[in-house]
Write an enzyme that holds these catalytic residues in place. Structure first.
Site, PDB file in Angstrom:
ATOM      1  N   LYS A   1       0.781  -1.238   0.000  1.00  0.00           N
ATOM      2  CA  LYS A   1       0.000   0.000   0.000  1.00  0.00           C
ATOM      3  C   LYS A   1       0.816   1.294   0.000  1.00  0.00           C
ATOM      4  CE  LYS A   1      -3.357  -0.830  -0.773  1.00  0.00           C
ATOM      5  NZ  LYS A   1      -3.695  -1.465  -2.108  1.00  0.00           N
TER       6      LYS A   1
ATOM      7  N   THR B   1       3.099   0.859  -4.881  1.00  0.00           N
ATOM      8  CA  THR B   1       3.770  -0.152  -5.705  1.00  0.00           C
ATOM      9  C   THR B   1       3.264  -0.141  -7.155  1.00  0.00           C
ATOM     10  OG1 THR B   1       3.423  -1.469  -3.697  1.00  0.00           O
ATOM     11  CG2 THR B   1       4.486  -2.579  -5.565  1.00  0.00           C
TER      12      THR B   1
ATOM     13  N   HIS C   1       6.374  -8.124  -2.088  1.00  0.00           N
ATOM     14  CA  HIS C   1       6.259  -7.379  -0.819  1.00  0.00           C
ATOM     15  C   HIS C   1       6.978  -8.139   0.302  1.00  0.00           C
ATOM     16  CE1 HIS C   1       3.215  -4.625  -2.301  1.00  0.00           C
ATOM     17  NE2 HIS C   1       2.272  -5.505  -2.387  1.00  0.00           N
TER      18      HIS C   1
ATOM     19  N   SER D   1      -4.339   3.391   3.927  1.00  0.00           N
ATOM     20  CA  SER D   1      -4.563   2.734   2.637  1.00  0.00           C
ATOM     21  C   SER D   1      -4.789   1.225   2.833  1.00  0.00           C
ATOM     22  CB  SER D   1      -3.364   2.994   1.710  1.00  0.00           C
ATOM     23  OG  SER D   1      -3.601   2.462   0.447  1.00  0.00           O
TER      24      SER D   1
ATOM     25  N   TYR E   1       7.149   7.891  -1.758  1.00  0.00           N
ATOM     26  CA  TYR E   1       5.857   8.274  -2.357  1.00  0.00           C
ATOM     27  C   TYR E   1       5.676   9.795  -2.311  1.00  0.00           C
ATOM     28  CZ  TYR E   1       0.711   8.114  -2.938  1.00  0.00           C
ATOM     29  OH  TYR E   1      -0.582   8.292  -3.368  1.00  0.00           O
TER      30      TYR E   1
ATOM     31  N   SER F   1       0.046   9.184 -13.956  1.00  0.00           N
ATOM     32  CA  SER F   1      -0.622  10.024 -12.957  1.00  0.00           C
ATOM     33  C   SER F   1      -1.823   9.262 -12.386  1.00  0.00           C
ATOM     34  CB  SER F   1      -1.100  11.338 -13.590  1.00  0.00           C
ATOM     35  OG  SER F   1      -2.151  11.057 -14.496  1.00  0.00           O
TER      36      SER F   1
ATOM     37  N   LYS G   1      -7.502   7.535  -3.068  1.00  0.00           N
ATOM     38  CA  LYS G   1      -7.280   8.985  -3.006  1.00  0.00           C
ATOM     39  C   LYS G   1      -5.943   9.387  -3.598  1.00  0.00           C
ATOM     40  CE  LYS G   1     -10.290  10.446   0.706  1.00  0.00           C
ATOM     41  NZ  LYS G   1     -10.353  11.027   2.052  1.00  0.00           N
TER      42      LYS G   1
HETATM   43  S1  PPS Z   1      -0.605  -2.885  -3.284  1.00  0.00           S
HETATM   44  O1  PPS Z   1      -1.946  -3.535  -3.272  1.00  0.00           O
HETATM   45  O2  PPS Z   1       0.112  -3.161  -2.034  1.00  0.00           O
HETATM   46  O3  PPS Z   1       0.197  -3.208  -4.459  1.00  0.00           O
HETATM   47  O4  PPS Z   1      -0.955  -1.323  -3.286  1.00  0.00           O
HETATM   48  P1  PPS Z   1       0.027  -0.170  -3.747  1.00  0.00           P
HETATM   49  O5  PPS Z   1      -0.032  -0.045  -5.223  1.00  0.00           O
HETATM   50  O6  PPS Z   1       1.340  -0.323  -3.109  1.00  0.00           O
HETATM   51  O7  PPS Z   1      -0.628   1.117  -3.082  1.00  0.00           O
HETATM   52  C1  PPS Z   1      -1.916   1.591  -3.393  1.00  0.00           C
HETATM   53  C2  PPS Z   1      -1.929   3.059  -3.027  1.00  0.00           C
HETATM   54  O8  PPS Z   1      -1.217   3.805  -4.035  1.00  0.00           O
HETATM   55  C3  PPS Z   1      -2.081   4.764  -4.610  1.00  0.00           C
HETATM   56  N1  PPS Z   1      -1.736   4.981  -6.017  1.00  0.00           N
HETATM   57  C4  PPS Z   1      -1.252   6.139  -6.487  1.00  0.00           C
HETATM   58  N2  PPS Z   1      -0.957   7.294  -5.877  1.00  0.00           N
HETATM   59  C5  PPS Z   1      -0.487   8.304  -6.666  1.00  0.00           C
HETATM   60  N3  PPS Z   1      -0.342   8.226  -7.994  1.00  0.00           N
HETATM   61  C6  PPS Z   1      -0.629   7.084  -8.659  1.00  0.00           C
HETATM   62  N4  PPS Z   1      -0.482   6.997  -9.972  1.00  0.00           N
HETATM   63  C7  PPS Z   1      -1.109   5.969  -7.886  1.00  0.00           C
HETATM   64  N5  PPS Z   1      -1.484   4.704  -8.199  1.00  0.00           N
HETATM   65  C8  PPS Z   1      -1.859   4.123  -7.045  1.00  0.00           C
HETATM   66  C9  PPS Z   1      -3.473   4.151  -4.418  1.00  0.00           C
HETATM   67  O9  PPS Z   1      -4.477   5.120  -4.590  1.00  0.00           O
HETATM   68  C10 PPS Z   1      -3.343   3.644  -3.002  1.00  0.00           C
HETATM   69  O10 PPS Z   1      -3.285   4.695  -2.042  1.00  0.00           O
HETATM   70  P2  PPS Z   1      -4.566   5.283  -1.271  1.00  0.00           P
HETATM   71  O11 PPS Z   1      -3.996   6.154  -0.186  1.00  0.00           O
HETATM   72  O12 PPS Z   1      -5.349   4.130  -0.726  1.00  0.00           O
HETATM   73  O13 PPS Z   1      -5.326   6.085  -2.291  1.00  0.00           O
END
Ligand code: PPS
Length: 331
Positions: free
Chosen positions: A69, A72, A144, A175, A229, A264, A295
């Site tokens: 979360k 990734t 992970h 998250s 991040y 994005s 979010k």
């Molecule tokens: S996982 O399931 O562990 O692989 O999840 P992971 O991808 O690590 O984390 C998910 C969170 O990353 C946010 N996210 C992003 N943030 C900014 N920009 C981009 N492009 C993006 N893509 C994924 C996603 O919204 C999750 O965060 P939260 O805070 O829940 O919104």
């Protein structure tokens, strides 16, 4: 009687109750298993973890390693676009989740459909998918796993490139809490429960501190790029350039711009090949307007942490992080 998917999953899954799991809320423990003192969700089976430990690293692999979360999938998207030099046509009919094998996961498509945990525990894994990739195709792989479960060939002195993603633990926890609400086979913790599990290292994949600090210590290794991040949110273009250079690609400005746009939050959320909701399909509860792409911001933790939780967390953070030199943005 019609039961919700979660109730169904609880009924058909009897996770082994260990001393560690006995400390978790009973409804959550039922949906988890313990592996070497770490609470794991059942679609990350013992088999996948053990295969990951024995996984044969190829020197031209690129590993995306993270605590869950922390962004990734965002990093997967950037790394893939760098490899493809911004060619979005490659994504047609494919999904970023399946382009980058997730080593330790069980790859059965609909785990709520299995009544017998043995079917999941012995099902196909991301490791098997990665092993099947031809040796003349350089792989981008995701894991992970906690540091001690890393493939032997990747520990301490990685011969292949590692992109490590880190995020402040407060937003990571929030998250993680929402992810559990979203994905059907995961326990539906209350925020209060998830917070307690997270600070006791009983959230899935164990301790955020152990994971993050292990890779922070390796941040100056030539094959490790440690990314945050919050920095990437602040200056995504800089991050894309840094990642491209690390992956040995010198890309012109227009391609860098394309990668920034196509990675994005808004672009990924609205694109079927990039929004994990589409790939998770039957695993995701898309009612109530929930989404994996939730979010994507820094500071949402403030909407969840009570004053007391924040105080307790800050104390723990101070203890665990002191002397590390690692700092995060929380706003
Ligand atoms: S996982 O399931 O562990 O692989 O999840 P992971 O991808 O690590 O984390 C998910 C969170 O990353 C946010 N996210 C992003 N943030 C900014 N920009 C981009 N492009 C993006 N893509 C994924 C996603 O919204 C999750 O965060 P939260 O805070 O829940 O919104």
């Amino acid at each position: 009687m019609i039961v919700s998917e979660k109730e169904y999953a609880v009924e058909c899954w009897t996770g082994e109750m260990s001393a560690l799991l006995a400390k978790s809320p009973a409804h959550a423990a039922k949906l988890c298993h313990e592996y070497e003192n770490v609470v794991m969700v059942y679609y990350i089976p013992k088999k996948g973890i053990e295969q990951t430990k024995r996984f044969k690293v190829r020197p031209d692999d690129v590993y995306i390693i993270s605590y869950p979360k922390v962004g990734t999938t965002w990093l997967q998207q950037i790394a893939m676009l760098v490899r493809l030099e911004g060619d979005l046509s490659f994504f047609e009919g494919k999904h970023i989740i399946t382009m980058v094998p997730f080593l330790e996961i069980c790859t059965l498509p609909d785990m709520t459909a299995y009544k017998d945990k043995e079917e999941i525990m012995s099902g196909p894994t991301g490791v098997e998918m990665a092993d099947a990739m031809p040796t003349n195709t350089p792989r981008i792989l995701k894991t992970h796993v906690v540091p001690r479960w890393l493939p032997d060939g990747l520990k301490d002195n990685p011969p292949a490139k590692v992109l490590y993603m880190a995020r402040n633990p407060k937003d990571t926890a929030v998250s993680g809490y929402h992810f559990c609400q979203l994905v059907k086979p995961l326990p539906t913790y209350t925020w209060h429960e998830f917070f307690e599990e997270f600070i006791a290292d009983r959230a899935f994949y164990g301790s955020w501190f152990e994971h993050t600090l292990y890779w922070w210590k390796l941040r100056n290794h030539p094959n490790v790029l440690f990314l945050k991040y919050e920095d990437m949110k602040q200056d995504p273009r800089k991050a894309v350039i840094q990642i491209a250079e690390f992956m040995g690609k010198s890309l012109p400005n227009d391609i860098i711009d394309r990668i920034v746009e196509a990675s994005s939050f808004k672009f990924m959320k609205s694109n079927e090949s990039m929004n994990p909701d589409v790939a998770f399909n039957k695993l995701v509860d898309l009612t109530k307007e929930k989404s994996f792409m939730r979010k994507g911001m820094v500071g949402d933790w403030k909407n969840y942490f009570t004053e007391d939780q924040n105080h307790r967390f800050d104390k723990l953070y101070e203890e665990k992080m002191s002397g590390s030199g690692l700092e995060f943005g929380f706003e």
